[in-house]
Design a protein around this motif. Structure first.
Motif, PDB file in Angstrom:
ATOM      1  N   ALA A 189       0.847  -1.202   0.000  1.00 33.80           N
ATOM      2  CA  ALA A 189       0.000   0.000   0.000  1.00 33.80           C
ATOM      3  C   ALA A 189       0.877   1.244   0.000  1.00 33.80           C
ATOM      4  O   ALA A 189       0.642   2.194  -0.742  1.00 33.80           O
ATOM      5  CB  ALA A 189      -0.926   0.005   1.213  1.00 33.80           C
ATOM      6  N   CYS A 190       1.906   1.230   0.840  1.00 33.75           N
ATOM      7  CA  CYS A 190       2.760   2.419   0.949  1.00 33.75           C
ATOM      8  C   CYS A 190       3.523   2.640  -0.353  1.00 33.75           C
ATOM      9  O   CYS A 190       3.714   3.767  -0.782  1.00 33.75           O
ATOM     10  CB  CYS A 190       3.726   2.268   2.115  1.00 33.75           C
ATOM     11  SG  CYS A 190       4.637   3.776   2.456  1.00 33.75           S
ATOM     12  N   ASP A 191       3.952   1.547  -0.970  1.00 34.80           N
ATOM     13  CA  ASP A 191       4.755   1.673  -2.181  1.00 34.80           C
ATOM     14  C   ASP A 191       3.872   1.909  -3.415  1.00 34.80           C
ATOM     15  O   ASP A 191       4.071   2.855  -4.171  1.00 34.80           O
ATOM     16  CB  ASP A 191       5.569   0.383  -2.345  1.00 34.80           C
ATOM     17  CG  ASP A 191       6.540   0.475  -3.507  1.00 34.80           C
ATOM     18  OD1 ASP A 191       6.909   1.601  -3.866  1.00 34.80           O
ATOM     19  OD2 ASP A 191       6.917  -0.579  -4.050  1.00 34.80           O
ATOM     20  N   PHE A 239       2.357   9.530   7.501  1.00 35.40           N
ATOM     21  CA  PHE A 239       1.224   9.271   8.378  1.00 35.40           C
ATOM     22  C   PHE A 239      -0.132   9.367   7.679  1.00 35.40           C
ATOM     23  O   PHE A 239      -1.116   9.785   8.267  1.00 35.40           O
ATOM     24  CB  PHE A 239       1.275  10.189   9.612  1.00 35.40           C
ATOM     25  CG  PHE A 239       2.501   9.943  10.447  1.00 35.40           C
ATOM     26  CD1 PHE A 239       2.537   8.908  11.358  1.00 35.40           C
ATOM     27  CD2 PHE A 239       3.645  10.708  10.276  1.00 35.40           C
ATOM     28  CE1 PHE A 239       3.683   8.650  12.091  1.00 35.40           C
ATOM     29  CE2 PHE A 239       4.793  10.466  11.007  1.00 35.40           C
ATOM     30  CZ  PHE A 239       4.812   9.435  11.925  1.00 35.40           C
ATOM     31  N   CYS A 240      -0.147   8.981   6.412  1.00 34.24           N
ATOM     32  CA  CYS A 240      -1.422   9.001   5.696  1.00 34.24           C
ATOM     33  C   CYS A 240      -2.351   7.908   6.207  1.00 34.24           C
ATOM     34  O   CYS A 240      -3.559   8.006   6.089  1.00 34.24           O
ATOM     35  CB  CYS A 240      -1.190   8.814   4.203  1.00 34.24           C
ATOM     36  SG  CYS A 240      -0.649   7.146   3.770  1.00 34.24           S
ATOM     37  N   GLY A 241      -1.771   6.821   6.729  1.00 29.24           N
ATOM     38  CA  GLY A 241      -2.586   5.751   7.277  1.00 29.24           C
ATOM     39  C   GLY A 241      -3.094   4.740   6.263  1.00 29.24           C
ATOM     40  O   GLY A 241      -3.886   3.870   6.615  1.00 29.24           O
ATOM     41  N   ALA A 242      -2.636   4.803   5.024  1.00 27.22           N
ATOM     42  CA  ALA A 242      -3.075   3.812   4.033  1.00 27.22           C
ATOM     43  C   ALA A 242      -2.703   2.407   4.487  1.00 27.22           C
ATOM     44  O   ALA A 242      -3.439   1.443   4.257  1.00 27.22           O
ATOM     45  CB  ALA A 242      -2.441   4.106   2.673  1.00 27.22           C
ATOM     46  N   CYS A 243      -1.566   2.292   5.165  1.00 24.95           N
ATOM     47  CA  CYS A 243      -1.119   0.980   5.642  1.00 24.95           C
ATOM     48  C   CYS A 243      -2.039   0.473   6.748  1.00 24.95           C
ATOM     49  O   CYS A 243      -2.311  -0.716   6.850  1.00 24.95           O
ATOM     50  CB  CYS A 243       0.324   1.071   6.125  1.00 24.95           C
ATOM     51  SG  CYS A 243       0.606   2.425   7.273  1.00 24.95           S
ATOM     52  N   ILE A 244      -2.520   1.385   7.580  1.00 26.35           N
ATOM     53  CA  ILE A 244      -3.444   0.987   8.648  1.00 26.35           C
ATOM     54  C   ILE A 244      -4.718   0.410   8.034  1.00 26.35           C
ATOM     55  O   ILE A 244      -5.238  -0.609   8.484  1.00 26.35           O
ATOM     56  CB  ILE A 244      -3.810   2.196   9.523  1.00 26.35           C
ATOM     57  CG1 ILE A 244      -2.588   2.708  10.275  1.00 26.35           C
ATOM     58  CG2 ILE A 244      -4.930   1.849  10.478  1.00 26.35           C
ATOM     59  CD1 ILE A 244      -2.895   3.843  11.232  1.00 26.35           C
TER      60      ILE A 244
END
Ligand code: SF4
Ligand code: SF4
Ligand code: SF4
Ligand code: SF4
Ligand code: FES
Ligand code: FES
Lengths: 158, 869
Positions: free
Chosen positions: B189-191, B225-230
């Motif tokens: 997600a982050c990448d 800290f966008c939170g896409a990984c969360i």
């Protein structure tokens, strides 16, 4: 964007010929390790910038290959075999003993940099399983108790 | 289209689509713990096994592609049992032990478990209990009822492995690697979705683990800290830290983020009327499943006890206390005072300020109160000048300021031209979509080219040169001249290109040549500086010139001018402007602009000011003169949810609810209408501004009685009476997709005036702009943690300037301009150019505005190293 200091500039200089092409990442990491004996943490950022990768990608690659160290080499390096034969014969107990007696885990050194622990792959000497390598010398077969003795000996010698 | 059979039912599906997505879209549940819709499958968890007739063995539905005639079974006993075995292996390395316990429904935390003495390792005591994908997967696969327990006979790897320490060192995330099942969704997600690549799968085999940056804490990595990984983490490994343990929501409400003009839709989860968690909401198709740190976490930027819960009045002399008072009493009091002012002077002695953070409904009623009830033409807001200048320029070029360009095209553009200070920080999700266009993801690669014109380094700069684009770095204030020269060259002229500190001008000209190809999709984003009106006007003229030079008659399809604040266009469309009424109809007798009102207040011509949601003491450049002017008013009324600097100066403060408690609409940076729904309950006596405006209007007593029983009544009135908003009554369905439709009628080049002067010798050029982390609400009350990461509490200086002045990183310095002083610490940074200093515009509630002149132009500042105390 962080500002360079002497240390990052030195690494940058070391990497000046590396270009943002995939194959160069390992070369760049080797160059850093060759110079310092390990890959200092600040180097990830510099390698990443030079090769236009993210710091995390560089870190992931560096930790994937066991030949890269993230800490200065210790005077004595204990490699723990993670191979299947050692595993079957109880290397887990050896590992726990090493970790608890040394107070460190893989890739770390004791505070004085005298002893370090390293996660290693089977080198084919499975007849001595479970085993460790002390600066490359096979020591085995070990039990948890004899590992404890070994650690004591290494600590005394260090 | 292919026809396939799924569990005995015939369905239609796209040939070649990932089978797992088709299964899910058809309402059939399937475990798929490592898959992310739309990305290349990782195929690591093996929990998505299905049987496909004719295939050897069971197949992974995430890698299988739909083909005509396929017969798929997700429920056959052997399929289920295979998936159970797979899940058992995953469970064996997960910290929970009651996942498979049939007694779980009866167990409460603190009970003594009949099966296990390790009472802490269990879902019941896990922060993700009841909202966990791994847990749901266990339930739906009947792991408990069918007693699938791999560790009955063998040791569980989880308990054999030393677990890494959790990372709780930042304000927003908790990273607890002991819960991780190494699905690598976060990494991808982050990448692939965020193009940030802050996470990696470190080490290998037995010691594999998720790591951020160079293996340190999250806040030392490049994570923003966008939170896409969360959002994609199927376990409790990556969790929102605020309200982590209580975010078991009772309700979800779809509303809109108020922190920039992208207008991402967010869904606020609430519990007992309080917001406890925010997730992206798919309504706005531009933001879709993404938001930024502000949208996700600024709902709790200010603790409840810092919000206004009582209405206040100051009856004594200036400086005396503001005391709580009752609503009805205050409404009568304000109405009486306004009527006195009108009687003693004229209606024109009263002014009204709306705000680009208000809803359209609030702004509409604010101007209606001014014009129809009080009878004054003086309506504006404190950040209006730069936006007005930019919009006048767009109008002059195209015959309308409401261009048809759509940010939905941004992510699939071939060429993206960004003219901004730092788009990543000011309009994060717009920057994300620009990056989409440049790199795409492995499942849908894209190869767009970025031409970035920015005086500051921002993350976007890293997406220029490595991908065939270029980052041109002009001096601050010289952006417009550079863009205009580029426009002239693109149009075949011979304008000299001004020098740039960075960047490849020949490459820029090549890109412009490519951008003239009508077959290419081109997006031009211009984000004007929030304070500098002259620069905004010039910048918008230059951006319009460039888009006309490149795209001719379809220029209006390409140019998007993104204001800093969320609802600038709504404020203009509603008529919160001295020259324009609702629908931007020009007024025969314009009123005073904000600056003129301030001058009039200082000279005594303006006696009363009603401030609806605005906070001029934070937003307006040249704060000292604003403060003096407000102090000389006979009556200052502020409607706000926070005791802002302006509210503190007021005679009467009516407590409003925060934007998360409001129902209404916003008009975002591409004039897409976004919907807000009240998600959180009002605190204490606070009442929505719409009620305050209605009650004030009726107490003052205009020609009509206002009877808006619900915000929707105002929305409907806007739809009925404001040109361009006909389709947006409260009842319209597809909120996110609707836009005010307009056609440009003109394409005119306009001259761009020269850049403003350079600072005097020994001075630096002070610039300011929006930064990513500082919260609007925290800044409004000067909260010490307005920037919870404490990264934006500095003046940024170039290393060469710092060295010349013998200033070290973090030294305290005093900035002195012709207008004021400001003492703060410095950060030696590679973001600014030599000779330039940058202070975030929301730092300490807009403190930098003290140093600027009223026009907001970059000012010369001297730096004094503060004497040690
Ligand atoms: S992460 Fe999910 S499955 Fe694991 S303990 Fe928490 S709630 Fe249970
Ligand atoms: S929060 Fe966003 S930037 Fe940070 S690691 Fe997660 S996905 Fe990446
Ligand atoms: S942190 Fe979450 S998303 Fe990332 S690998 Fe672990 S379980 Fe998967
Ligand atoms: S990009 Fe803008 S609208 Fe979207 S979440 Fe961030 S601040 Fe809010
Ligand atoms: S498994 Fe340890 S030496 Fe082969
Ligand atoms: S979802 Fe198919 S293998 Fe993980």
């Amino acid at each position: 964007m962080t500002v360079d200091n002497e240390a990052t500039l030195e690494i940058q200089h070391l990497l000046r010929d590396f270009r943002p092409q995939d194959g160069d990442l390992l070369g760049a990491l080797h160059a850093v390790q060759h110079r310092y004996g390990y890959i200092p943490r600040i180097a990830f950022r510099v390698v990443a910038r030079q090769l236009r990768l993210s710091e995390a990608k560089v870190y992931g690659a560096a930790t994937f290959y066991s030949e890269f160290r993230l800490t200065p080499s210790p005077a004595t390096l204990v490699g723990w075999c993670s191979g299947p034969a050692c595993r079957l014969k109880g290397s887990e107990g050896v590992r726990r003993m090493l970790e608890s007696r040394l107070g460190i885990t893989f890739g770390e050194n004791t505070g004085d940099n005298k002893l370090g622990l390293h996660f290693a792959q089977c080198n084919g000497t499975c007849e001595y399983a479970p085993q460790v390598w002390v600066n490359g010398e096979v020591v085995g077969p070990l039990t948890a108790a004899s590992t404890s003795d070994l650690v004591q000996k290494l600590k005394d010698e260090a | 289209m292919a026809r396939i059979t799924l569990n005995g039912v015939g369905i239609e599906a796209q040939e070649g689509a990932p089978l797992v997505e088709v299964i899910k879209k058809n309402g059939v549940w399937i475990s798929n713990l490592c898959y992310i819709d739309g990305l290349v499958p990782y195929a690591g968890c093996r929990s998505c096994l299905v049987s496909i007739e004719g295939a050897r063995g069971l197949q992974l539905s995430c890698t299988a592609r739909v083909s005509d005639g396929m017969v798929v079974d997700t429920e056959a006993p052997e399929v289920k049992s295979a998936r159970q075995q797979v899940l058992a292996i995953i469970n064996a390395n997960h910290s929970d032990r009651c996942l498979t316990c049939h007694r779980r429904v009866k167990c409460m935390p603190g009970d003594i478990c009949l099966r296990d003495d390790v009472v802490t390792h269990r879902c019941l005591t896990c922060s993700k209990n009841y909202r966990c994908e791994l847990q749901t997967t266990n339930d739906l696969l009947d792991m408990g009822f069918e007693n699938v327990e791999p560790w009955a006979l063998e040791p569980r790897t989880y308990y054999q492995t030393e677990q890494p320490d959790p990372d709780r060192a930042n304000p927003w995330f908790e990273f607890d690697p002991q819960m991780c099942i190494l699905c690598t969704r976060c990494v991808r997600a982050c990448d692939e979705i965020r193009h940030t690549t802050a996470i990696t799968l470190a080490n290998k085999g037995y010691t594999s683990r998720i790591a951020f940056g160079a293996g340190g804490p999250i806040h030392e990595s490049n994570c923003d800290f966008c939170g896409a990984c969360i959002d994609v983490c199927p376990t409790a490994t990556l969790m929102e830290k605020p309200n982590k343990w209580i975010a078991r929501t009772e309700d979800w409400t779809s509303t809109t983020c108020n922190s920039c003009s992208v207008g991402c839709t967010i869904s606020i989860g609430t519990r007992a009327g309080r917001g406890v968690i925010v997730k992206p909401d798919l309504v706005n198709p531009v933001s879709a499943d993404q938001i930024c740190v502000r949208g996700r976490f600024h709902y709790e930027a200010v603790p409840d006890k810092k919000r206004l819960q009582r209405h206040l009045v100051r009856r004594g002399p200036p400086g005396s206390a503001q005391l709580p008072a009752h609503w009805g009493e205050l409404v009568e009091y304000v109405a009486g005072r306004i009527k006195d002012v009108v009687a003693a002077h004229a209606a024109g002695a009263v002014g009204v300020l709306g705000s680009p953070f208000n809803t359209n409904e609030e702004n509409y009623l604010a101007q209606k109160l001014a014009r129809d009830v009080i009878g004054t033409p003086h309506v504006d807001f404190s950040q209006a000048a730069p936006n007005r200048a930019a919009m006048k320029a767009v109008e002059a070029a195209f015959g309308t300021e409401a261009l048809p360009a759509d940010m939905l095209r941004l992510g699939t553009s071939d060429i993206v031209i960004v003219i901004a200070d730092d788009l990543e920080s000011s309009h994060n999700v717009a920057a994300l979509r620009a990056k989409d266009a440049i790199v795409g993801n492995p499942a849908a690669p894209r190869h767009g080219t970025l031409l970035l014109v920015s005086p500051l380094w921002g993350e976007m700069a890293d997406f220029a040169e490595p991908y065939g684009g270029t980052w041109l770095q002009p001096r601050p204030g010289a952006e417009a001249a550079l863009v205009d020269a580029l426009a002239q060259r693109a149009a075949g002229g011979q304008a000299a290109l001004p020098p740039v500190a960075e960047g490849d001008l020949p490459r820029a000209l090549e890109i412009l040549g490519e951008a003239k190809d009508p077959g290419r999709r081109v997006s031009i984003i211009y984000a004007p500086n929030p304070g500098d009106a002259q620069a905004a006007g010039n910048g918008a003229r230059a951006a319009a010139n460039l888009s006309i030079a490149l795209r001719g008659d379809s220029a209006g399809e390409s140019l998007i001018v993104l204001p800093t604040e969320a609802n600038v266009y709504g404020a203009r469309d509603m008529g919160v402007d001295p020259e324009l009424g609702p629908g931007r109809t020009p007024l025969a007798e314009p009123g005073m602009s904000f600056d003129q009102m301030i001058d009039a207040a200082a000279s005594g011509a303006l006696k009363a000011l009603i401030v609806v949601g605005d906070n001029p003491l934070m937003f307006a450049p040249g704060s000292a003169r604003v403060r003096d002017a407000l102090a000389s008013l006979d009556l200052l009324v502020v409607i706000d949810s926070l005791l802002s600097a302006t509210a503190q100066a007021a005679h009467v403060v009516l407590a409003d609810v925060p934007s998360y408690g409001k129902t209404g609409t916003y008009t975002n940076g591409e004039r897409r209408i976004d919907r807000l729904h009240a998600a959180v309950a009002a605190l204490g006596d606070a009442r929505p501004a719409l009620l305050a405006l209605t009650d004030l209007a009726n107490a003052i007593g205009g020609a009509d009685t206002w009877s808006y029983a619900h915000p929707d009544a105002v929305t409907d009135e806007i739809a009925a009476s404001v040109p361009g908003y006909e389709r947006f009554g409260a009842g319209f369905g597809a909120w996110g997709k609707a836009r005010a439709a307009v056609t440009p009628s003109r394409f005119e080049r306009q001259p761009v005036s020269a850049a403003s002067a350079a600072p005097a010798a020994g001075e630096l050029l002070l610039t300011t702009g929006r930064t990513l982390y500082t919260s609007l609400e925290g800044a409004a009350i000067h909260a010490p943690d307005a920037d919870k990461l404490h990264r934006e509490e500095f003046v940024e200086l170039h290393p060469a300037d710092a060295a010349a002045m013998r200033i070290a990183d973090e030294d305290e310095v005093m900035l002195v301009s012709a207008h004021g002083e400001l003492t703060l610490r410095c950060k030696i940074s590679g973001r600014v150019q030599e000779g330039v200093a940058f202070v975030p515009v929301y730092y300490d509630g807009g403190a930098v505005n003290r140093l600027l002149a009223a026009d907001g132009a970059p000012a010369g500042v001297r730096l004094n190293v503060a004497e040690p105390a």
